[in-house]
Enzyme design. Structure first.
Site, PDB file in Angstrom:
ATOM      1  N   LYS C 105     -18.010   2.702   8.052  1.00 29.28           N
ATOM      2  CA  LYS C 105     -16.691   3.266   8.317  1.00 29.28           C
ATOM      3  C   LYS C 105     -16.918   4.639   8.936  1.00 29.28           C
ATOM      4  O   LYS C 105     -17.392   5.568   8.283  1.00 29.28           O
ATOM      5  CB  LYS C 105     -15.876   3.398   7.034  1.00 29.28           C
ATOM      6  CG  LYS C 105     -14.469   3.926   7.340  1.00 29.28           C
ATOM      7  CD  LYS C 105     -13.643   4.227   6.111  1.00 29.28           C
ATOM      8  CE  LYS C 105     -12.389   4.988   6.556  1.00 29.28           C
ATOM      9  NZ  LYS C 105     -11.747   5.693   5.443  1.00 29.28           N
ATOM     10  N   GLY C 166      -4.770  11.687   1.309  1.00 29.31           N
ATOM     11  CA  GLY C 166      -4.389  12.285   0.036  1.00 29.31           C
ATOM     12  C   GLY C 166      -2.962  12.777  -0.045  1.00 29.31           C
ATOM     13  O   GLY C 166      -2.529  13.279  -1.077  1.00 29.31           O
ATOM     14  N   ALA C 192      -5.356   5.592   4.903  1.00 34.38           N
ATOM     15  CA  ALA C 192      -4.929   6.964   4.594  1.00 34.38           C
ATOM     16  C   ALA C 192      -3.421   7.104   4.527  1.00 34.38           C
ATOM     17  O   ALA C 192      -2.695   6.622   5.384  1.00 34.38           O
ATOM     18  CB  ALA C 192      -5.480   7.976   5.587  1.00 34.38           C
ATOM     19  N   GLY C 193      -2.989   7.815   3.489  1.00 39.90           N
ATOM     20  CA  GLY C 193      -1.590   8.160   3.350  1.00 39.90           C
ATOM     21  C   GLY C 193      -0.813   7.269   2.402  1.00 39.90           C
ATOM     22  O   GLY C 193       0.288   7.630   1.976  1.00 39.90           O
ATOM     23  N   SER C 214      -7.470   4.955  -1.508  1.00 37.46           N
ATOM     24  CA  SER C 214      -8.342   5.476  -2.564  1.00 37.46           C
ATOM     25  C   SER C 214      -7.515   6.138  -3.661  1.00 37.46           C
ATOM     26  O   SER C 214      -7.298   5.560  -4.716  1.00 37.46           O
ATOM     27  CB  SER C 214      -9.318   6.503  -1.988  1.00 37.46           C
ATOM     28  OG  SER C 214     -10.065   5.949  -0.933  1.00 37.46           O
ATOM     29  N   THR C 215      -7.075   7.363  -3.382  1.00 37.15           N
ATOM     30  CA  THR C 215      -6.471   8.149  -4.462  1.00 37.15           C
ATOM     31  C   THR C 215      -5.124   7.608  -4.911  1.00 37.15           C
ATOM     32  O   THR C 215      -4.700   7.906  -6.023  1.00 37.15           O
ATOM     33  CB  THR C 215      -6.312   9.626  -4.056  1.00 37.15           C
ATOM     34  OG1 THR C 215      -5.556   9.691  -2.856  1.00 37.15           O
ATOM     35  CG2 THR C 215      -7.665  10.263  -3.848  1.00 37.15           C
TER      36      THR C 215
END
Lengths: 259, 259, 259, 259
Positions: C105, C166, C192-193, C214-215
């Site tokens: 990635k 994030g 992302a996001g 992820s988060t």
């Protein structure tokens, strides 16, 4: 388009027998003092301003009423703070007697946390007030059915909210405002929730006939400047509505040179 | 706020050594004829107008150039239609020679279907043109990183899109525009995608220094009126930004009377 | 539709020569500890998980790598933290050697405050890595032109962001994601996001082939439960895309009874 | 979180004395035929399905009723097509007698063009039906005040719309749904306007207890697959609500490796 176009929208705002050139109605609540309020009212160009009958506004020597009279701005007494149709009707009657105007902004708030209008009490009061010859401008949620009911009850204007009072959340449901405008035969005045100028511009683009706002101006960091912004924003939206915007497209489209 | 406030935003728009009072830049593409264009330009109050170097605009007897000179509007030649940095640089050089201006709106379109800018070719061309002394205004997507790269390359202004050219979709990603504004040290001019006045108002509220648009005016049903709407919309947004809006709240908040 | 339909989307996700049934790629960053990570990974059903090469993940006795091997989840090393193409290429080479996978990635972050990808360095690195035989999944902004450039450079998948890493702001510009999907011939993975399940559902409805996050999981109050939510959300969006939604209408339409 | 977590939301949906594990209520309107309806109902996992009392559904040999009984799905008769409280009450009484259930979905439509509920007639009918011992689920607009009034009238559940019936416009005003959820002490079921799975996911994330939809499934290109999508979407949203999402941020935030 007429040859004398000078960047101003056409027509007047007619509410019952009352006519206005300005399409911005201001509420006086939230102003830090009368001097700031005067400068903001002047910058806004408003010709119609609402005052709360149930607040201290109308005490002897009320500065707000004196100020509005001095500026030549028409009074629109409101029934804010009322919780029932009966209270609102009584308040409107007192206002007519005290202020000598048949105009009334009907507000029946259901509770203090949302300050949302109570649709059942509002329709009931609207019917009574219209029957008594008032020129009723009714504050309502953005439900298209309630707006029609208020018109059927005899209201001279319906005033759907953009979002709850003082939230500054703008117009949460443009689709509902479009539905209201599409079926109304009285003026539609966007009331409550306006936070900044683009909210006012959008309201007019959606087809509203005017915009009412208070704390967006009175509690802005610079109320006079925000009042001027709102005035320009309403003009922009009205002109854009009249001008007929381009359609929205998914893919790009190049422009081409004029011939 | 100064005592001489008269409803107009403060300050001027400075792009390199060029200064403008108007914050509305107009593109000439899409106008039905020169008469309509003239009326729209006048109503817009624009002081800077972009013309495509690769179109017929500059042929002998070009009506557009004559018109702009007669109206006293500064020329902003653009490189629309160029696909590579080399083409764009050459086009800019020709424009400088032909029109006697160091201003150039750099556009490198990646393809015809989206008309989106090619970030790599654009940054490359921007570097070359800045090195040659041009005052470069660069059309870019709304990527905050590319905007910074263009500034580092020497651009005098960055021009992020709201949405693809001619779509009228407005500002699809206000968050990106805010990120660009937060980090830019040159003027940010919202370019492309504007469909109606509230889009222009929002652009200014987000902190843009100016707005560029073409077909939103030239292809509106009434271009002159839409030009006036855009002028008012830009003023409204600029004033609102300066005035400092109220915060947004989840729950309602009543106003209270002035003292 | 085949007779054996059992509520699962059809087909597999093919990235280069690698095939996956799950369409949810998880990042390990942000997990409080390995036990929580294990439960979240299991609940997510993921078959591909990304680990940062430049962090402590790969130190001797790395618990994360051991965990992933034990769970039978394929490794997707990423180049997070790299600022230039050269750094990213070197990091990818180290990852291939250390982990024995051609998957990478590619991430080249422009700065720490936005963590946005640098489009120029990313395209440069993608070209080099594809030339060296890597199966490159490239993190990119949501610019449709950059996405095409990455595909032309040989990427096996493009990974546009919904919003910055994030932020939990979801998909700020669905129009751009639709433009990317409409023109891509390699898988599009929304990266992302993502903040909550409906963001993942929307990504799939817009036509993305998978979602990376992820988060949103690792920092949720209950990571395991949010992992299950994301798994269901991706399934929901994929099925809805395949099923073909009803069109949007301005006016209501009554349903009618089946015959 | 209990140790036996298996990717399913906790708890049951309790409406009066009736309890359901599924949180997806399906309307039968719009299905092309009974075979398609059966497959969609099965794929949806629904345990409660609404049928219109004023349509042909209840004729002798009604296939829909037979189907629902065979599938073991509880019947929720509705009063769609009624224009007044009196009509709705009579229809509900007939339904109770004919179908042997105290459950009723109260709908009083104000007109055919919007199919929006009439708030005044609905509150009136709700009061009467609750007094007669019905378990009333009331279809309402998204006005938080009307929702409270319906609860005060004795409704066992309130069913605010996302947008008008059949429009597929999703949830036009999430703020209102949040306000309703924040103050309700009976289940809130999002009804009308759902177009695709992410709408259902969002409804549950906003705190709704269940979702009702009809044509989003029955008129999708593949109703069975869309039913499965909606089932997964509701599960996703419910789990995400329970899991506690990450906050939204303006600036990015890097993740960090687990320890």
């Amino acid at each position: 388009m007429t040859g004398d176009f000078a960047g101003e929208p056409a027509g007047v705002l007619a509410i019952g027998d009352h006519k206005f050139t300005s399409r911005l109605v201001i509420g006086t609540g939230g102003a830090a003092n009368l001097d700031i309020l005067e400068r903001a009212l002047t910058a806004s160009g408003t010709e119609l301003t609402t005052v709360a009958m149930r607040r201290a506004d109308l005490g002897s020597g009320s500065g707000v009423l004196d100020l509005l009279r001095r500026l030549g701005i028409a009074l629109l007494p409101n029934t804010a703070g009322c919780r029932t149709a009966a209270e609102a009707v009584l308040t409107a009657q007192l206002a007519r007697e005290a202020l000598g105007t048949d105009l009334v902004k009907l507000e029946v708030h259901a509770d203090d946390r949302t300050l949302l209008p109570d649709p059942i009490e509002t329709v009931d009061a609207a019917q009574q007030l219209a029957d008594e010859g008032f020129t009723v401008l009714a504050y309502t949620n953005d439900d298209p059915v309630t707006a029609l009911r208020l018109e059927e009850a005899g209201c001279a204007a319906v005033m759907p909210l953009g979002s709850p009072i003082g939230t500054g959340l703008g117009i949460r449901n443009p689709h509902n405002i479009e539905l209201i405008v599409a079926r109304a035969s009285v003026p539609v005045i966007l009331d409550a929730g306006i936070g900044t100028a683009s909210d006012a511009t959008l309201a007019m683009e959606l087809g509203c006939d005017a915009v009412l706002l208070s704390t967006a101006v009175t509690r802005a960091q610079d109320p006079e400047r925000m009042a001027a912004a709102m005035r320009a924003g309403v003009t922009a939206g009205r002109l854009a509505r009249e001008a007929g915007r381009i359609p929205q497209r998914f893919w790009a489209q190049a422009s081409s040179p004029p011939r």
